[in-house]
Design a protein around this motif. Structure first.
Motif, PDB file in Angstrom:
ATOM      1  N   GLN A 145     -75.640   6.463 -23.929  1.00 38.90           N
ATOM      2  CA  GLN A 145     -74.181   6.543 -24.024  1.00 38.90           C
ATOM      3  C   GLN A 145     -73.762   7.295 -25.294  1.00 38.90           C
ATOM      4  O   GLN A 145     -74.420   7.193 -26.331  1.00 38.90           O
ATOM      5  N   PRO A 146     -72.648   8.060 -25.224  1.00 39.89           N
ATOM      6  CA  PRO A 146     -72.190   8.818 -26.408  1.00 39.89           C
ATOM      7  C   PRO A 146     -71.689   7.887 -27.518  1.00 39.89           C
ATOM      8  O   PRO A 146     -71.194   6.789 -27.261  1.00 39.89           O
ATOM      9  N   ILE A 147     -71.827   8.367 -28.751  1.00 36.26           N
ATOM     10  CA  ILE A 147     -71.328   7.643 -29.924  1.00 36.26           C
ATOM     11  C   ILE A 147     -70.492   8.603 -30.752  1.00 36.26           C
ATOM     12  O   ILE A 147     -70.937   9.716 -31.064  1.00 36.26           O
ATOM     13  N   ASN A 148     -69.278   8.200 -31.100  1.00 41.09           N
ATOM     14  CA  ASN A 148     -68.465   8.924 -32.077  1.00 41.09           C
ATOM     15  C   ASN A 148     -68.697   8.288 -33.447  1.00 41.09           C
ATOM     16  O   ASN A 148     -68.489   7.089 -33.619  1.00 41.09           O
ATOM     17  N   VAL A 149     -69.134   9.096 -34.395  1.00 34.92           N
ATOM     18  CA  VAL A 149     -69.488   8.599 -35.722  1.00 34.92           C
ATOM     19  C   VAL A 149     -68.513   9.172 -36.741  1.00 34.92           C
ATOM     20  O   VAL A 149     -68.237  10.381 -36.753  1.00 34.92           O
ATOM     21  N   ARG A 150     -67.992   8.300 -37.603  1.00 32.36           N
ATOM     22  CA  ARG A 150     -67.089   8.725 -38.678  1.00 32.36           C
ATOM     23  C   ARG A 150     -67.555   8.115 -39.996  1.00 32.36           C
ATOM     24  O   ARG A 150     -67.993   6.964 -40.027  1.00 32.36           O
ATOM     25  N   LEU A 151     -67.433   8.891 -41.062  1.00 34.93           N
ATOM     26  CA  LEU A 151     -67.706   8.366 -42.395  1.00 34.93           C
ATOM     27  C   LEU A 151     -66.520   7.539 -42.852  1.00 34.93           C
ATOM     28  O   LEU A 151     -65.371   7.846 -42.517  1.00 34.93           O
ATOM     29  N   GLN A 152     -66.782   6.503 -43.626  1.00 31.49           N
ATOM     30  CA  GLN A 152     -65.694   5.612 -44.044  1.00 31.49           C
ATOM     31  C   GLN A 152     -64.687   6.298 -44.949  1.00 31.49           C
ATOM     32  O   GLN A 152     -63.537   5.896 -45.014  1.00 31.49           O
ATOM     33  N   ASN A 153     -65.104   7.342 -45.657  1.00 36.23           N
ATOM     34  CA  ASN A 153     -64.171   8.037 -46.548  1.00 36.23           C
ATOM     35  C   ASN A 153     -63.564   9.281 -45.906  1.00 36.23           C
ATOM     36  O   ASN A 153     -62.840  10.030 -46.551  1.00 36.23           O
ATOM     37  N   ASP A 154     -63.881   9.552 -44.633  1.00 37.58           N
ATOM     38  CA  ASP A 154     -63.315  10.691 -43.922  1.00 37.58           C
ATOM     39  C   ASP A 154     -63.258  10.338 -42.437  1.00 37.58           C
ATOM     40  O   ASP A 154     -64.096  10.757 -41.645  1.00 37.58           O
ATOM     41  N   MET A 155     -62.230   9.585 -42.050  1.00 41.23           N
ATOM     42  CA  MET A 155     -62.129   9.087 -40.684  1.00 41.23           C
ATOM     43  C   MET A 155     -61.650  10.160 -39.706  1.00 41.23           C
ATOM     44  O   MET A 155     -61.681   9.951 -38.499  1.00 41.23           O
ATOM     45  N   ASN A 156     -61.207  11.323 -40.210  1.00 39.71           N
ATOM     46  CA  ASN A 156     -60.704  12.361 -39.316  1.00 39.71           C
ATOM     47  C   ASN A 156     -61.830  13.200 -38.713  1.00 39.71           C
ATOM     48  O   ASN A 156     -61.689  13.744 -37.621  1.00 39.71           O
ATOM     49  N   LYS A 157     -62.932  13.325 -39.423  1.00 39.75           N
ATOM     50  CA  LYS A 157     -64.063  14.123 -38.950  1.00 39.75           C
ATOM     51  C   LYS A 157     -64.962  13.263 -38.073  1.00 39.75           C
ATOM     52  O   LYS A 157     -65.366  12.176 -38.462  1.00 39.75           O
ATOM     53  N   VAL A 158     -65.268  13.759 -36.859  1.00 36.91           N
ATOM     54  CA  VAL A 158     -66.080  13.016 -35.895  1.00 36.91           C
ATOM     55  C   VAL A 158     -67.402  13.742 -35.676  1.00 36.91           C
ATOM     56  O   VAL A 158     -67.422  14.959 -35.439  1.00 36.91           O
ATOM     57  N   TYR A 159     -68.499  12.994 -35.757  1.00 40.70           N
ATOM     58  CA  TYR A 159     -69.830  13.524 -35.470  1.00 40.70           C
ATOM     59  C   TYR A 159     -70.343  12.858 -34.184  1.00 40.70           C
ATOM     60  O   TYR A 159     -70.124  11.669 -33.965  1.00 40.70           O
ATOM     61  N   GLN A 160     -71.028  13.649 -33.370  1.00 45.29           N
ATOM     62  CA  GLN A 160     -71.455  13.168 -32.066  1.00 45.29           C
ATOM     63  C   GLN A 160     -72.883  12.628 -32.119  1.00 45.29           C
ATOM     64  O   GLN A 160     -73.756  13.227 -32.745  1.00 45.29           O
TER      65      GLN A 160
END
Length: 388
Positions: free
Chosen positions: A258-273
């Motif tokens: 299943q896909p996962i959207n990953v975000r850093l806690q100090n940059d919630m706007n940028k999404v890594y797959q």
């Protein structure tokens, strides 16, 4: 006299009538003004949700009009965790033998290669181990020859069995000592094959067990290290992966792949797959969570992160389709959501909408049944107009 009184009465009557007329007229004017004000107020109230845009404004603002479209939305399982590496990609390096740190020049973050010397340690006891090895090596050659000779003699019944057993025992014991000391020197990073009495040393080097980075350095020059003391931690970040924790109630929804959207806690706007790689089958009984392991889809992005970085994750489970508008077509005002419906021409009406999930730039409209299929919305440039 009578005529005079009549004149006075007529004058007073006229003045009274004039005063009443003035008061009545003023009352009418006040009533008309009040009614006019009320009417104006009503019209103003009715027009607050109507917004008229000129063609120049529409063109200059790059505004667009569109209808609600059917978009896919995912059921999301929220999770938190960090980036980590597999156990084989991280090593706590310590010396197998106690000693004083002779030389260390690494800093946290320095790149190291497998076999590279991380630091050196010194202890006079190392000399004794090398001496014992050389002595065992020297005796072994003689004892091996004596054992083989006694073996031939016992076969010809020329020597006693006692002599043969003595030669065999001495050779076997010395061989065990030799092999043991050779292994010990290997752990000291000393080549036993090239060791001679001339190159015995009291300083040994400690090599890196893998290629990576020196992430933690606990040793300093001159400090005494015991065999159990961790001097340096080396981490290989090539196989950086995602480690998340979900609550046990969400476990039935999470599956491998299943896909996962990953975000850093100090940059919630940028999404890594990412995607789910492994689901743990055991539940942590302390916090009632389950460990989820994932991989980044773009392996090159692993170089942007470091083990231990905290992350927020969204695991996308089931998918369903719903009518939606672009996110920029909807504005939030005091926790109420509004959109602009096209009335005619460039006239729009602000309407209340109920929203659900968001995905790929679209937001689900829960009360889509309140609008006709042909209803058009201002899909681009609406936010500023709604919030003004």
């Amino acid at each position: 006299m009578k005529n005079t009184n009549n004149k006075i009465f007529n004058a007073m009557y006229f003045k009274g009538f004039l005063l009443i007329a003035i008061l009545a007229l003023a009352s009418c004017n006040t009533k008309e003004k009040t009614e006019a004000a009320n009417t104006a107020e009503t019209e103003t109230t009715e027009d607050t949700d109507i917004i008229t845009i000129t063609e120049n404004q529409f063109s200059a603002g790059n505004m667009e009009v569109g209808k609600m479209t059917t978009q896919p939305f995912n059921t999301i399982v929220k999770a938190s965790g960090m980036f980590a590496v597999p156990p084989e990609n991280q090593a706590d390096v310590s010396a197998y033998f106690a000693g004083y740190v002779k030389n260390i020049s690494l800093l946290p973050g320095d790149a190291v290669k497998k076999g590279q010397t991380l630091f050196t340690i010194e202890n006079p006891e190392y000399v004794q181990a090398q001496q014992d090895f050389l002595e065992a090596k020297g005796r072994l050659n003689y004892l091996k020859s004596d054992y083989e000779r006694q073996k031939e003699l016992i076969a010809d019944n020329v020597t006693s069995k006692k002599n043969f057993l003595k030669a065999e025992s001495e050779y076997t014991v010395t061989l065990a000592q030799y092999q043991s000391l050779k292994k010990k020197l290997s752990l000291m990073n000393i080549n036993a094959n090239t060791l001679t009495g001339e190159n015995i040393r009291s300083v040994i080097s400690v090599p890196s067990p893998l290629t990576g980075y020196a992430t933690t350095i606990n040793a300093t020059k001159g400090v005494y290290l015991n065999p159990s003391d961790v001097a340096i931690t080396v981490t290989n970040t090539d196989d950086l992966h995602i480690e998340l924790k979900i609550f046990e109630k969400d476990l039935p929804m999470v599956k491998m792949g299943q896909p996962i959207n990953v975000r850093l806690q100090n940059d919630m706007n940028k999404v890594y797959q990412g995607k789910v790689h492994l689901v743990n089958k055991a539940i942590n009984t302390q916090d009632r969570t389950v460990d989820i392991h994932g991989d980044l889809v773009n392996e090159a992005e692993a170089k942007l992160f470091a083990p231990g970085m905290y992350i927020e994750g969204e695991i996308l489970t089931t998918t369903s389709e719903h009518l939606a508008l672009p996110v920029e077509a909807v504005a939030n005002i005091d926790n109420d959501y509004f959109a602009l419906v096209k009335e005619n021409g460039t006239t729009f009406k602000r309407v209340l909408v109920k929203v659900g999930a968001t995905n790929n730039g679209f937001i689900q409209i829960l009360n889509s049944d309140d609008f006709k299929p042909e209803t058009e919305f201002l899909t681009k440039g609406a936010f500023n107009l709604i919030t003004e």
